[in-house]
Design an enzyme around this catalytic site. Structure first.
Site, short mmCIF file in Angstrom:
data_model
loop_
_atom_site.label_atom_id
_atom_site.label_comp_id
_atom_site.label_asym_id
_atom_site.label_seq_id
_atom_site.Cartn_x
_atom_site.Cartn_y
_atom_site.Cartn_z
N ASP A 1 0.89 -1.24 -0.13
CA ASP A 1 -0.01 0.17 -0.13
C ASP A 1 0.86 1.35 -0.05
OD1 ASP A 1 -2.76 0.63 -0.15
OD2 ASP A 1 -2.29 1.69 1.69
N THR B 1 -12.63 8.44 -11.82
CA THR B 1 -11.79 7.73 -11.10
C THR B 1 -12.27 6.37 -10.48
OG1 THR B 1 -10.12 8.16 -9.17
CG2 THR B 1 -12.51 8.83 -9.00
#
Length: 510
Positions: free
Chosen positions: A374, A500
């Site tokens: 991440d 998005t």
């Protein structure tokens, strides 16, 4: 528990090449290798697996808890996974799923929820999902649904949702509150709003106006965006086009000069070039601002780790100091440069975008699970002693090893393939899908992972974000699927542009 896909992945060349590849210099004709259909079908099976689990254990709630087989309502209890899955189900040709979702959308009362509403998340998932479904089912997928009222209802519900949310823009400046109470018409009392959550509304709200003929939605979202296009004070724009992270709600002025393409800032830059794709006549200024930001990013933010100078990452900047760190969220950046490069005919942007794509692929290729972390860093003065050997080999160290089903790396692989036609980008996307399928899959869906550099991804988090359906499955599928009107095209030939959340909306004038 790991559950293999029903199709034999081993027969599909499970692991593609992980060797370095030269950057594409010329565009090649997009082609389909002999097993592309099988790979596309494998992704469709994974989508169906997670959809079946959601329907069995969580529908009509927002998301499945894929370890305990429970459910969550983190997105206001309106069925986020269903709405987010709609455009992917349409593109995959899953008529039964599409009809189930359309019937659910008709039952949603967007004026009621027990929880605080995020203007940003609700816009990109719900509003974007419904508008995309409408554009697809009124356009290239028009033969999929027999009941036209269900399709028309997508636009009706989009307007209903816009009307529920629009009070958020009723501020002194027009910069909206993000966290709002739709019952009391209140907010969380914030004095600032973030760059991304302010600057990632304009595509969906403008599309809503263009479809309904009511200019209000476009007007209020573009008013909020106007402060981002003309930043004040000057300290809010440290480099041309690159702006700070927070905007004062009272007056629209920037509250800082922190610059990055990381989460919190990311999709503002994404939407600048996408608004130009949506309507180049109305949004030329957005394009100009994106070009400034892209050029400044190349000149000021690109970084190359000491052990691996072949890799390119984007750093962040504030008050003369650089932070040598990045995130999975940031990895949409390669796709943004590639889209801008092909639309504007700028080979320098394409070349830089491909470098960013390769850097993000390296984060996948370096871990035990072959899934990227991440977040990571490459500051030589901050390497944890436990990761020194890893850092010397990989060129970065892991700061958060979690994987929460994010799509951005696969997203950029998709853009790289669509723009260059190079097969190895497909291979990279397939590698990523196989790794996710092997590590994150449960009996009922896909779970987030605690540590991508540990055996089996460490422990599993009991949540399946709705964007698994909207983004991970869609990009993993599209890169192997036949060419279609909704696919990203080279040059100025796009008739759809992705929001998005990976929901394709029809561009204006097509």
């Amino acid at each position: 528990m790991r559950v293999p896909v029903s199709l034999s992945l081993a027969a599909l060349s499970l692991v593609g090449s992980t060797a370095a590849h030269p950057l594409a210099d010329t565009e090649e004709v997009l082609h389909r290798d002999s097993d592309a259909q099988q790979k596309a079908d494998a992704v469709k099976e994974a989508f169906q697996h997670s959809w079946d689990g959601y329907m069995k254990y969580a529908f009509p709630h927002d998301e499945l808890h894929p370890v305990s087989n429970g459910y969550g309502d983190s997105r206001n209890g309106w069925g986020a996974s269903a709405v987010d899955a709609l455009s992917t189900a349409i593109i995959m040709g899953k008529k039964d799923v599409v009809n189930t979702i359309l019937k659910h959308v008709a039952t949603i009362d967007y004026s009621k929820t027990d929880s605080e509403v995020s203007l940003f998340e609700t816009t990109i998932r719900y509003l974007g999902g419904m508008l995309s479904g409408y554009d697809l089912l009124k356009g290239p997928a028009s033969g999929m649904v027999q009941d036209s009222k269900l399709v028309d209802n997508l636009l009706t519900q989009s307007k209903n949702l816009g009307d529920v949310l629009k009070f958020a823009f009723n501020t002194g400046s027009g910069v909206p509150y993000n966290n709002i109470n739709i019952t009391s018409k209140g907010n969380d009392g914030s004095t600032t709003n973030g760059l991304a959550v302010t600057g990632t509304l304009v595509l969906e709200w403008t599309r809503l106006s263009d479809l309904t003929g009511d200019d209000e939605y476009a007007t209020i979202s573009q008013k909020a965006e106007s402060y981002l296009l003309d930043p004040k004070p000057s300290s809010g724009e440290p480099f041309p086009g690159l702006v700070g992270s927070n905007i004062n709600i009272a007056n629209g002025q920037f509250a800082d000069g922190h610059v990055s393409w990381d989460g919190g800032d990311d999709s503002f830059y994404e939407y600048l070039i996408k608004m130009y794709v949506y309507d180049p006549e109305r949004f030329a200024t957005y394009k100009d601002r994106w070009v400034l930001a892209a050029e400044s990013t190349i000149n000021h933010l690109q970084a190359h780790p000491e052990p691996r100078p072949d890799l390119t990452f984007l750093s962040s900047y504030e008050d003369g100091e650089y932070s040598l760190s990045s995130q999975h969220l940031t990895c949409f950046d390669g796709g943004s440069f590639l889209l801008g490069g092909t639309v504007l005919g700028r080979q320098d942007f394409i070349d830089f975008g491909l470098k960013l794509v390769s850097g993000c692929e390296a984060t996948y290729n370096a871990t035990l699970t072959k899934i990227g972390p991440d977040s990571w860093g490459w500051d030589p003065n901050s390497v944890p002693s436990s990761q020194q050997e890893f850092y010397e080999k990989a060129g970065f160290y892991i700061t958060s090893g979690a994987y929460v089903l994010r799509p951005e790396v696969i997203e950029s692989f998709y853009y790289a393939y669509r723009v260059t036609g190079k097969q190895f980008y497909r291979d990279w996307a397939w590698n990523a899908f196989v790794a996710i399928n092997a590590t994150a899959r449960t009996d009922s869906g896909f779970a987030a992972l605690s540590n991508v550099n540990a055996a089996n991804g460490g422990s599993k988090y009991d949540n399946q974000e709705s964007f698994l359906f909207a983004e991970v499955m869609k990009y993993s599928y599209l890169i192997h699927a036949d060419d279609a009107e909704w696919q990203v095209q080279t040059g100025g030939k796009n008739t759809f542009v992705f929001n998005t959340e990976a929901h394709p909306v029809r561009v204006k004038h097509t």
